[in-house]
Design an enzyme around this catalytic site. Structure first.
Site, PDB file in Angstrom:
ATOM      1  N   GLU A   7       0.846  -1.191   0.000  1.00  0.00           N
ATOM      2  CA  GLU A   7       0.000   0.000   0.000  1.00  0.00           C
ATOM      3  C   GLU A   7       0.882   1.242   0.000  1.00  0.00           C
ATOM      4  O   GLU A   7       0.411   2.346   0.267  1.00  0.00           O
ATOM      5  CB  GLU A   7      -0.959   0.002   1.194  1.00  0.00           C
ATOM      6  CG  GLU A   7      -0.313  -0.066   2.562  1.00  0.00           C
ATOM      7  CD  GLU A   7      -1.353  -0.075   3.675  1.00  0.00           C
ATOM      8  OE1 GLU A   7      -1.866   1.018   3.993  1.00  0.00           O
ATOM      9  OE2 GLU A   7      -1.655  -1.160   4.200  1.00  0.00           O
ATOM     10  N   CYS A  56      -3.281  -3.704   4.330  1.00  0.00           N
ATOM     11  CA  CYS A  56      -2.318  -4.693   4.835  1.00  0.00           C
ATOM     12  C   CYS A  56      -2.635  -6.126   4.415  1.00  0.00           C
ATOM     13  O   CYS A  56      -1.862  -7.037   4.703  1.00  0.00           O
ATOM     14  CB  CYS A  56      -2.253  -4.620   6.361  1.00  0.00           C
ATOM     15  SG  CYS A  56      -1.826  -3.002   7.009  1.00  0.00           S
ATOM     16  N   HIS A  67      -1.647 -10.794  11.763  1.00  0.00           N
ATOM     17  CA  HIS A  67      -1.156  -9.514  11.258  1.00  0.00           C
ATOM     18  C   HIS A  67      -0.901  -8.627  12.479  1.00  0.00           C
ATOM     19  O   HIS A  67      -1.780  -8.449  13.321  1.00  0.00           O
ATOM     20  CB  HIS A  67      -2.201  -8.878  10.339  1.00  0.00           C
ATOM     21  CG  HIS A  67      -1.985  -7.423  10.091  1.00  0.00           C
ATOM     22  ND1 HIS A  67      -0.825  -6.935   9.525  1.00  0.00           N
ATOM     23  CD2 HIS A  67      -2.776  -6.340  10.343  1.00  0.00           C
ATOM     24  CE1 HIS A  67      -0.906  -5.618   9.431  1.00  0.00           C
ATOM     25  NE2 HIS A  67      -2.078  -5.232   9.916  1.00  0.00           N
TER      26      HIS A  67
END
Length: 389
Positions: free
Chosen positions: A79, A111, A233
């Site tokens: 990103e 993400c 994550h």
């Protein structure tokens, strides 16, 4: 046919910021960062480094010349794109010296895109077992100086080689994707820093993890006891703890305590680097392989999340001899060699990024010890160079 990750590597900046020093400069109790957020250090990205240079560095660490010759596709998930049209994967392909007969593409969804790239790579190999796909998840997390999100900045790249009969892990089924249209995090066109509603984003993350995991259980009848570890994550390491505790609640059973211990092992590298956006889950995976109590045949659960919002929960299985195919020694050595910068130096470096500048710029690459560097911009074209070590 078994398909999965055959090799995995990581690269980040040669500079870092001590978050205790940042806390003191911002008038904040250091424990708010060390314990409340769960971060100790943060990668500081020099202007001569970006997603292309770090991505190429991560790939170069793991690929032999023979393996480079067999790569058929390069996917960069990010990103932190450097161009609205041309894929950063093309630049990576050039720096690595790959053959022209490869496809190159860039994926974006906050993400989450690294996981989309992994699943796409699996599909390519499933269609053609001779395919070997280089997946790179690379980002630079920026929220701005003296902002609430400043402590969750960072950057780096994780490179993964996806192929048939992998040596590290196989990508198992089913995978459970989940998407909802929410405004917890975004970066408008023309902006160099993200906009985030931190508390809202945390709540959305946890809710989508629980929903995806519950859906996975409905499809498989798997229980927590079927997993040796869960990896998350980690935009900041405390996020993983929040998600796991939302799942476990008051559970103090043996498996619950095992999952908590494995989570701690998976957080170690992220704690030293900070937020990698697309690469954060896969740095957590590297940390688990390096520091966790795992063995061949173990099933791990991975939860990927990208604000906006998209998530995915999927299982992987460790392969016999994965310890020989994977080594954390180089990663740990590179982190140990980093140079600490002061808060003043960090602020200067942060403000020295190329950003949206269209003027010709020449950067000083002499102080950059990395093999791949960004030398500047000429005629609105990024100029990359390869330095001899």
């Amino acid at each position: 046919m078994q398909i999965g990750i055959d090799k995995i590597g990581f690269s980040t900046s040669s500079l870092y910021l001590d978050l205790v020093e940042l806390a003191e400069a911002r008038g904040v109790d250091p424990n708010k960062y060390l314990i409340g957020i769960g971060q100790a250090k943060q990668a500081v990205i020099a202007p001569t480094q970006d997603i292309v240079t770090m991505g190429a560095s991560a790939a170069a660490q793991i690929l032999t010349e023979t393996e480079k010759a067999k790569i058929t596709t390069v996917i960069v998930a990010t990103e932190s794109g450097i161009d609205n049209s041309k894929a950063s994967a093309i630049y990576v392909k050039t720096l690595l010296g790959l053959d022209d007969f490869v496809r190159t593409i860039e994926f974006k969804e906050a993400c989450y895109a690294g996981t989309a790239a992994i699943q796409a790579a699996k599909g390519l190999v499933s269609a053609n077992p001779d395919e070997q796909v280089l997946v790179i998840a690379a980002d630079i997390a920026r929220y701005g100086l003296n902002t609430p999100g400043e402590v969750t900045q960072g950057g780096g790249a994780v490179a993964m080689l996806v192929k048939a009969n992998p040596r590290i892990l196989t990508i198992e089924s089913p995978s459970v994707p989940i998407t909802r249209d929410v405004m917890d995090f975004w970066r408008p066109l023309g902006a160099t820093e993200a906009i985030v509603d931190g508390k809202y984003s945390t709540n959305v993350y946890i809710e989508m993890f629980l929903d995806a995991f519950n859906r996975y259980q409905e499809l498989t009848n798997d229980q927590l006891t079927d997993f040796t570890a869960l990896a998350f994550h980690l935009p900041f390491t405390k996020m993983g703890k929040k998600a796991l505790e939302a799942l476990l609640g008051e559970d103090q059973s043996t498996i619950a305590e095992q999952l908590r211990a494995q989570l701690t092992a998976s957080q170690q590298l992220n704690r030293e680097v900070g937020n990698l956006y697309t690469g954060s889950l896969y740095l957590s995976l590297i940390s688990l392989l390096a520091n966790g109590d795992v063995k061949a045949g173990d099933k791990l659960g991975l939860f990927s999340y990208g604000s906006g919002a998209e998530g995915e929960f999927y299982p992987v299985k460790l392969q016999p001899g994965f310890e020989k195919a994977f080594s954390s020694q180089q990663i740990e050595a590179n982190l140990a060699k980093r140079t600490k910068v002061s808060v003043t130096e960090y602020e200067s470096i942060f403000n020295s990024q190329l950003g949206m500048n269209t003027a010709d710029i020449s950067l000083n690459i002499d102080a950059d010890p990395n093999q791949f560097v960004l030398a500047g911009i000429q005629d609105q074209k990024r100029i990359y160079q390869i330095q001899s070590n």
